[in-house]
Design a protein around this motif. Structure first.
Motif, PDB file in Angstrom:
ATOM      1  N   HIS A 186       8.004   2.186 -10.888  1.00  0.00           N
ATOM      2  CA  HIS A 186       6.801   2.175  -9.940  1.00  0.00           C
ATOM      3  C   HIS A 186       7.323   3.659  -9.282  1.00  0.00           C
ATOM      4  O   HIS A 186       8.444   3.988  -8.594  1.00  0.00           O
ATOM      5  N   HIS A 187       6.415   4.629  -9.016  1.00  0.00           N
ATOM      6  CA  HIS A 187       6.580   5.984  -8.337  1.00  0.00           C
ATOM      7  C   HIS A 187       5.705   5.935  -7.242  1.00  0.00           C
ATOM      8  O   HIS A 187       4.431   6.433  -7.528  1.00  0.00           O
ATOM      9  N   PRO A 188       5.983   5.598  -5.969  1.00  0.00           N
ATOM     10  CA  PRO A 188       5.368   5.312  -4.936  1.00  0.00           C
ATOM     11  C   PRO A 188       5.199   6.903  -4.367  1.00  0.00           C
ATOM     12  O   PRO A 188       5.886   7.714  -4.682  1.00  0.00           O
ATOM     13  N   GLN A 189       3.968   7.167  -3.535  1.00  0.00           N
ATOM     14  CA  GLN A 189       3.711   8.356  -3.014  1.00  0.00           C
ATOM     15  C   GLN A 189       3.595   9.592  -4.023  1.00  0.00           C
ATOM     16  O   GLN A 189       4.250  10.480  -3.557  1.00  0.00           O
ATOM     17  N   ALA A 190       3.356   9.455  -5.345  1.00  0.00           N
ATOM     18  CA  ALA A 190       3.104  10.557  -6.160  1.00  0.00           C
ATOM     19  C   ALA A 190       2.148  11.589  -5.646  1.00  0.00           C
ATOM     20  O   ALA A 190       1.220  11.433  -4.679  1.00  0.00           O
ATOM     21  N   LYS A 191       2.586  12.687  -5.847  1.00  0.00           N
ATOM     22  CA  LYS A 191       1.605  14.002  -5.340  1.00  0.00           C
ATOM     23  C   LYS A 191       0.347  13.985  -6.193  1.00  0.00           C
ATOM     24  O   LYS A 191       0.674  13.851  -7.462  1.00  0.00           O
ATOM     25  N   LEU A 192      -0.673  14.025  -5.515  1.00  0.00           N
ATOM     26  CA  LEU A 192      -2.124  14.368  -6.044  1.00  0.00           C
ATOM     27  C   LEU A 192      -2.159  15.953  -6.171  1.00  0.00           C
ATOM     28  O   LEU A 192      -2.715  16.561  -6.991  1.00  0.00           O
ATOM     29  N   LYS A 237     -10.341  13.893  -6.286  1.00  0.00           N
ATOM     30  CA  LYS A 237     -11.613  14.069  -5.807  1.00  0.00           C
ATOM     31  C   LYS A 237     -12.322  12.603  -5.699  1.00  0.00           C
ATOM     32  O   LYS A 237     -13.067  12.349  -4.748  1.00  0.00           O
ATOM     33  N   THR A 238     -11.827  11.755  -6.677  1.00  0.00           N
ATOM     34  CA  THR A 238     -12.328  10.460  -6.307  1.00  0.00           C
ATOM     35  C   THR A 238     -11.966   9.725  -5.110  1.00  0.00           C
ATOM     36  O   THR A 238     -12.611   9.017  -4.489  1.00  0.00           O
ATOM     37  N   VAL A 239     -10.583   9.891  -4.949  1.00  0.00           N
ATOM     38  CA  VAL A 239     -10.087   9.425  -3.670  1.00  0.00           C
ATOM     39  C   VAL A 239     -10.792  10.005  -2.447  1.00  0.00           C
ATOM     40  O   VAL A 239     -11.150   9.372  -1.442  1.00  0.00           O
ATOM     41  N   GLU A 240     -11.113  11.277  -2.559  1.00  0.00           N
ATOM     42  CA  GLU A 240     -11.898  11.761  -1.321  1.00  0.00           C
ATOM     43  C   GLU A 240     -13.197  11.665  -1.234  1.00  0.00           C
ATOM     44  O   GLU A 240     -13.725  11.125  -0.195  1.00  0.00           O
ATOM     45  N   ALA A 241     -13.731  11.354  -2.317  1.00  0.00           N
ATOM     46  CA  ALA A 241     -15.461  10.557  -2.153  1.00  0.00           C
ATOM     47  C   ALA A 241     -15.234   9.146  -1.778  1.00  0.00           C
ATOM     48  O   ALA A 241     -16.120   8.883  -0.917  1.00  0.00           O
ATOM     49  N   TYR A 242     -14.276   8.439  -2.117  1.00  0.00           N
ATOM     50  CA  TYR A 242     -14.072   7.038  -1.732  1.00  0.00           C
ATOM     51  C   TYR A 242     -13.881   7.005  -0.053  1.00  0.00           C
ATOM     52  O   TYR A 242     -14.452   6.290   0.863  1.00  0.00           O
ATOM     53  N   LEU A 243     -13.254   7.882   0.430  1.00  0.00           N
ATOM     54  CA  LEU A 243     -12.580   7.975   1.768  1.00  0.00           C
ATOM     55  C   LEU A 243     -13.632   8.390   2.590  1.00  0.00           C
ATOM     56  O   LEU A 243     -13.819   8.003   3.702  1.00  0.00           O
ATOM     57  N   ARG A 244     -14.324   9.365   2.182  1.00  0.00           N
ATOM     58  CA  ARG A 244     -15.625   9.833   2.851  1.00  0.00           C
ATOM     59  C   ARG A 244     -16.497   8.628   3.296  1.00  0.00           C
ATOM     60  O   ARG A 244     -17.415   8.438   4.087  1.00  0.00           O
ATOM     61  N   LEU A 256     -15.808   5.682   3.783  1.00  0.00           N
ATOM     62  CA  LEU A 256     -15.352   4.586   4.927  1.00  0.00           C
ATOM     63  C   LEU A 256     -16.139   4.673   6.182  1.00  0.00           C
ATOM     64  O   LEU A 256     -16.091   6.031   6.678  1.00  0.00           O
ATOM     65  N   ARG A 257     -16.139   4.012   7.075  1.00  0.00           N
ATOM     66  CA  ARG A 257     -16.271   4.103   8.411  1.00  0.00           C
ATOM     67  C   ARG A 257     -15.036   4.490   9.178  1.00  0.00           C
ATOM     68  O   ARG A 257     -14.301   3.666   9.345  1.00  0.00           O
ATOM     69  N   GLY A 258     -14.861   5.485   9.531  1.00  0.00           N
ATOM     70  CA  GLY A 258     -13.711   6.242   9.971  1.00  0.00           C
ATOM     71  C   GLY A 258     -12.574   6.410   9.140  1.00  0.00           C
ATOM     72  O   GLY A 258     -12.748   5.919   7.988  1.00  0.00           O
ATOM     73  N   ASP A 259     -11.609   7.218   9.503  1.00  0.00           N
ATOM     74  CA  ASP A 259     -10.496   7.552   8.719  1.00  0.00           C
ATOM     75  C   ASP A 259      -9.656   6.318   8.576  1.00  0.00           C
ATOM     76  O   ASP A 259      -9.266   5.522   9.504  1.00  0.00           O
ATOM     77  N   PRO A 260      -9.020   6.053   7.301  1.00  0.00           N
ATOM     78  CA  PRO A 260      -8.036   4.743   7.210  1.00  0.00           C
ATOM     79  C   PRO A 260      -6.811   5.117   7.984  1.00  0.00           C
ATOM     80  O   PRO A 260      -6.483   6.153   8.063  1.00  0.00           O
ATOM     81  N   PRO A 261      -5.926   4.196   8.429  1.00  0.00           N
ATOM     82  CA  PRO A 261      -5.066   4.506   9.000  1.00  0.00           C
ATOM     83  C   PRO A 261      -3.885   5.248   8.020  1.00  0.00           C
ATOM     84  O   PRO A 261      -3.142   6.112   8.779  1.00  0.00           O
ATOM     85  N   SER A 262      -3.974   4.959   6.960  1.00  0.00           N
ATOM     86  CA  SER A 262      -2.890   5.786   6.047  1.00  0.00           C
ATOM     87  C   SER A 262      -3.321   5.416   4.550  1.00  0.00           C
ATOM     88  O   SER A 262      -4.251   4.287   4.543  1.00  0.00           O
ATOM     89  N   TRP A 263      -2.875   6.189   3.528  1.00  0.00           N
ATOM     90  CA  TRP A 263      -3.035   5.845   2.405  1.00  0.00           C
ATOM     91  C   TRP A 263      -2.048   6.584   1.587  1.00  0.00           C
ATOM     92  O   TRP A 263      -1.664   7.278   1.946  1.00  0.00           O
ATOM     93  N   ARG A 264      -1.823   6.030   0.275  1.00  0.00           N
ATOM     94  CA  ARG A 264      -1.052   6.781  -0.766  1.00  0.00           C
ATOM     95  C   ARG A 264      -1.309   6.639  -2.085  1.00  0.00           C
ATOM     96  O   ARG A 264      -2.300   5.769  -2.510  1.00  0.00           O
ATOM     97  N   PHE A 265      -0.804   7.350  -2.990  1.00  0.00           N
ATOM     98  CA  PHE A 265      -0.925   7.208  -4.398  1.00  0.00           C
ATOM     99  C   PHE A 265       0.309   7.163  -5.363  1.00  0.00           C
ATOM    100  O   PHE A 265       1.157   7.625  -4.849  1.00  0.00           O
ATOM    101  N   ASP A 266       0.108   6.043  -5.947  1.00  0.00           N
ATOM    102  CA  ASP A 266       1.218   5.536  -6.656  1.00  0.00           C
ATOM    103  C   ASP A 266       1.142   5.594  -8.208  1.00  0.00           C
ATOM    104  O   ASP A 266      -0.310   5.800  -8.422  1.00  0.00           O
ATOM    105  N   ILE A 267       2.079   5.789  -9.031  1.00  0.00           N
ATOM    106  CA  ILE A 267       1.978   5.742 -10.405  1.00  0.00           C
ATOM    107  C   ILE A 267       2.900   4.705 -11.067  1.00  0.00           C
ATOM    108  O   ILE A 267       3.969   4.830 -10.632  1.00  0.00           O
ATOM    109  N   VAL A 268       2.187   3.915 -11.737  1.00  0.00           N
ATOM    110  CA  VAL A 268       3.180   2.859 -12.220  1.00  0.00           C
ATOM    111  C   VAL A 268       3.101   3.149 -13.739  1.00  0.00           C
ATOM    112  O   VAL A 268       2.307   3.466 -14.492  1.00  0.00           O
TER     113      VAL A 268
END
Length: 70
Positions: free
Chosen positions: A64-70, A29-36, A38-50
């Motif tokens: 490092h666990h790249p591209q963890a599922k939210l 929900k935090t990521v979605e609120a932040y992305l809303r 922004l001006r336009g959609d970001p080209p890409s984004w991911r969520f990692d867990i360290v």
């Protein structure tokens, strides 16, 4: 986006697994609120867990666990 979790190396639950479904839902929900905002959609984004496993004498093992599922 990244979530960093630190635990003692001998902990029953490691840092990756300590990110519960509830926490993932809050992060999503935090990521979605932040992305809303922004001006336009970001080209890409991911969520990692360290995760940091703290050993004796201040040594640490970092995983490092790249591209963890939210």
């Amino acid at each position: 986006f990244v979530e960093v979790r630190g635990r003692a190396a001998h902990a029953h639950v490691g840092g990756y697994h300590s990110v519960t479904q509830r926490k993932r839902r809050i992060l999503r929900k935090t990521v979605e609120a932040y992305l809303r905002q922004l001006r336009g959609d970001p080209p890409s984004w991911r969520f990692d867990i360290v995760e940091i496993a703290w050993k004796k004498h201040g040594e640490a093992e970092v995983r490092h666990h790249p591209q963890a599922k939210l």
